[in-house]
Design a protein around this motif. Structure first.
Motif, mmCIF file in Angstrom:
data_model
loop_
_atom_site.group_PDB
_atom_site.id
_atom_site.type_symbol
_atom_site.label_atom_id
_atom_site.label_comp_id
_atom_site.label_asym_id
_atom_site.label_seq_id
_atom_site.Cartn_x
_atom_site.Cartn_y
_atom_site.Cartn_z
ATOM 1 N N GLY A 1 2.917 5.766 -6.850
ATOM 2 C CA GLY A 1 2.635 5.385 -8.232
ATOM 3 C C GLY A 1 1.298 5.905 -8.711
ATOM 4 O O GLY A 1 1.175 6.406 -9.830
ATOM 5 N N VAL A 2 0.289 5.810 -7.866
ATOM 6 C CA VAL A 2 -1.040 6.300 -8.223
ATOM 7 C C VAL A 2 -1.020 7.813 -8.406
ATOM 8 O O VAL A 2 -1.640 8.347 -9.330
ATOM 9 C CB VAL A 2 -2.073 5.880 -7.153
ATOM 10 N N SER B 1 -1.811 9.668 -11.911
ATOM 11 C CA SER B 1 -2.886 10.672 -11.947
ATOM 12 C C SER B 1 -2.399 11.980 -12.547
ATOM 13 O O SER B 1 -3.094 12.603 -13.353
ATOM 14 C CB SER B 1 -3.421 10.931 -10.538
ATOM 15 N N ILE B 2 -1.206 12.412 -12.174
ATOM 16 C CA ILE B 2 -0.640 13.642 -12.739
ATOM 17 C C ILE B 2 -0.417 13.479 -14.237
ATOM 18 O O ILE B 2 -0.705 14.395 -15.020
ATOM 19 C CB ILE B 2 0.667 14.021 -12.007
ATOM 20 N N SER B 3 0.080 12.323 -14.652
ATOM 21 C CA SER B 3 0.317 12.082 -16.077
ATOM 22 C C SER B 3 -0.981 12.115 -16.866
ATOM 23 O O SER B 3 -1.044 12.688 -17.959
ATOM 24 C CB SER B 3 1.004 10.733 -16.276
ATOM 25 N N ARG C 1 0.833 -1.199 0.000
ATOM 26 C CA ARG C 1 0.000 0.000 0.000
ATOM 27 C C ARG C 1 0.866 1.248 0.000
ATOM 28 O O ARG C 1 0.588 2.209 -0.728
ATOM 29 C CB ARG C 1 -0.928 -0.004 1.214
ATOM 30 N N ASN C 2 1.924 1.246 0.794
ATOM 31 C CA ASN C 2 2.800 2.419 0.850
ATOM 32 C C ASN C 2 3.562 2.630 -0.456
ATOM 33 O O ASN C 2 3.926 3.752 -0.784
ATOM 34 C CB ASN C 2 3.789 2.290 2.005
ATOM 35 N N LEU C 3 3.810 1.568 -1.205
ATOM 36 C CA LEU C 3 4.504 1.704 -2.475
ATOM 37 C C LEU C 3 3.564 2.069 -3.622
ATOM 38 O O LEU C 3 4.001 2.641 -4.618
ATOM 39 C CB LEU C 3 5.248 0.408 -2.817
#
Length: 59
Positions: free
Chosen positions: A18-19, A23-25, A12-14
């Motif tokens: 990434g999410v 999302s920014i991309s 979850r912390n990793l």
């Protein structure tokens, strides 16, 4: 059992960074038309140094 919960916490912390990056991309891909005029204005201001030079070298 304790080891399994630690593994889930690590996963979850990793996944959170990434999410956020995905999302920014996606936002930049979909919302490029909304951002482009601002970027173009800023780029033109950075390329034209006369205003900066006149404000720094006031006489």
């Amino acid at each position: 059992m304790d080891n399994i919960s630690d593994d889930r916490k690590r996963v979850r912390n990793l996944t959170i960074p990434g999410v956020v990056l995905v999302s920014i991309s996606i936002f930049l891909g979909v919302g490029a038309e909304a951002v482009y005029p601002h970027v173009e204005t800023i780029a033109n201001m950075l390329m034209d140094r006369t205003e900066y030079i006149s404000s720094v070298l006031k006489e």
